[in-house]
Write a protein that holds these residues in place. Sequence first.
Motif, PDB file in Angstrom:
ATOM      1  N   LYS A  42     -19.690  54.425  22.110  1.00  0.00           N
ATOM      2  CA  LYS A  42     -18.598  54.289  23.067  1.00  0.00           C
ATOM      3  C   LYS A  42     -19.124  54.505  24.479  1.00  0.00           C
ATOM      4  O   LYS A  42     -19.841  55.453  24.758  1.00  0.00           O
ATOM      5  CB  LYS A  42     -17.498  55.306  22.746  1.00  0.00           C
ATOM      6  CG  LYS A  42     -16.258  55.131  23.602  1.00  0.00           C
ATOM      7  CD  LYS A  42     -15.169  56.103  23.174  1.00  0.00           C
ATOM      8  CE  LYS A  42     -13.916  55.916  24.035  1.00  0.00           C
ATOM      9  NZ  LYS A  42     -12.839  56.855  23.626  1.00  0.00           N
ATOM     10  N   SER A  78     -26.388  50.593  28.123  1.00  0.00           N
ATOM     11  CA  SER A  78     -25.460  49.609  27.557  1.00  0.00           C
ATOM     12  C   SER A  78     -25.687  48.256  28.213  1.00  0.00           C
ATOM     13  O   SER A  78     -26.485  48.111  29.158  1.00  0.00           O
ATOM     14  CB  SER A  78     -24.014  50.068  27.774  1.00  0.00           C
ATOM     15  OG  SER A  78     -23.679  49.985  29.155  1.00  0.00           O
ATOM     16  N   GLU A 136     -23.618  46.798  30.089  1.00  0.00           N
ATOM     17  CA  GLU A 136     -22.960  46.754  31.387  1.00  0.00           C
ATOM     18  C   GLU A 136     -23.967  46.729  32.527  1.00  0.00           C
ATOM     19  O   GLU A 136     -23.739  46.091  33.554  1.00  0.00           O
ATOM     20  CB  GLU A 136     -22.014  47.949  31.541  1.00  0.00           C
ATOM     21  CG  GLU A 136     -20.817  47.912  30.621  1.00  0.00           C
ATOM     22  CD  GLU A 136     -19.975  46.660  30.820  1.00  0.00           C
ATOM     23  OE1 GLU A 136     -19.825  46.215  31.986  1.00  0.00           O
ATOM     24  OE2 GLU A 136     -19.464  46.121  29.827  1.00  0.00           O
ATOM     25  N   ASP A 184     -22.364  40.636  23.271  1.00  0.00           N
ATOM     26  CA  ASP A 184     -21.355  41.278  24.111  1.00  0.00           C
ATOM     27  C   ASP A 184     -20.025  41.319  23.361  1.00  0.00           C
ATOM     28  O   ASP A 184     -19.234  40.382  23.414  1.00  0.00           O
ATOM     29  CB  ASP A 184     -21.214  40.504  25.423  1.00  0.00           C
ATOM     30  CG  ASP A 184     -20.185  41.133  26.349  1.00  0.00           C
ATOM     31  OD1 ASP A 184     -19.870  42.326  26.151  1.00  0.00           O
ATOM     32  OD2 ASP A 184     -19.706  40.431  27.260  1.00  0.00           O
ATOM     33  N   ASP A 224     -17.650  43.615  23.869  1.00  0.00           N
ATOM     34  CA  ASP A 224     -16.574  44.197  24.670  1.00  0.00           C
ATOM     35  C   ASP A 224     -15.732  43.150  25.396  1.00  0.00           C
ATOM     36  O   ASP A 224     -14.506  43.249  25.444  1.00  0.00           O
ATOM     37  CB  ASP A 224     -17.148  45.177  25.694  1.00  0.00           C
ATOM     38  CG  ASP A 224     -17.714  46.420  25.039  1.00  0.00           C
ATOM     39  OD1 ASP A 224     -17.206  46.797  23.971  1.00  0.00           O
ATOM     40  OD2 ASP A 224     -18.674  46.983  25.585  1.00  0.00           O
ATOM     41  N   LYS A 225     -16.392  42.099  25.940  1.00  0.00           N
ATOM     42  CA  LYS A 225     -15.647  41.188  26.819  1.00  0.00           C
ATOM     43  C   LYS A 225     -15.759  39.714  26.398  1.00  0.00           C
ATOM     44  O   LYS A 225     -14.762  39.071  26.096  1.00  0.00           O
ATOM     45  CB  LYS A 225     -16.129  41.356  28.261  1.00  0.00           C
ATOM     46  CG  LYS A 225     -15.850  42.755  28.821  1.00  0.00           C
ATOM     47  CD  LYS A 225     -16.329  42.882  30.255  1.00  0.00           C
ATOM     48  CE  LYS A 225     -16.022  44.281  30.797  1.00  0.00           C
ATOM     49  NZ  LYS A 225     -16.485  44.442  32.202  1.00  0.00           N
TER      50      LYS A 225
END
Length: 208
Positions: free
Chosen positions: A46, A55, A57, A129, A131-132
């Motif tokens: 997380k 990560s 990001e 990816d 997450d998005k």
Amino acid sequence: MISGKKIYYVPGLISALLIPVLFWYLGNRKLNEPIPNVMDMGLPAKLNDKNYNYSFESLRNWNYQKIIVQPNSAKNNSKFHVSKLKELQKRNEKETGIEFILDNNNSYGDFASILNDFHIAKQETYGLDLDKTGHLFATVNYQDPNAKDIEYDCLLCNDTIYNEYKPTFFDNTQFFIMQLPKETFYLIFGFLIFLNISMFNIKERFLN
């Protein structure tokens, strides 16, 4: 005096004809069984302030060449993907990569094919990816051409080096037997039963 009485070796004839057919039939079934494969993807922890730099990001705003993967077309374009990955590695530019754009219309085969292209091109760094975007990213593992090799002390000094283990004929035989499917042991057991019955019948005919 030995008589000219004929001995009909019926059980042996049956086993001689039946056993090869069983081997062929069951062997083909074993070879045609689907081989289950597992795709191993590591799930990230997380996201928080402590692991932000570890990560995706921190890599999201790199300069990515975008490749749109049309549904059910990744396998046909495998050579193109591999060539682009090798070009990326050869340029060796910082903060660059390739973004393989996938959507809900793409199949599992497209996803697996691109991962296979990474393996063929020996692409060491890549990620998904989740997450998005849901896209696959291949990133450059930048190698500084001006970097100097670090000299280390002798790593093998005062170590004991043993000869490489070479398996014996018994070890190879044991390993081969362990790899046989269980159906093979059923066939061998059945063959031994047929052999015992045949020898018993031959003995009875000689005694009579």
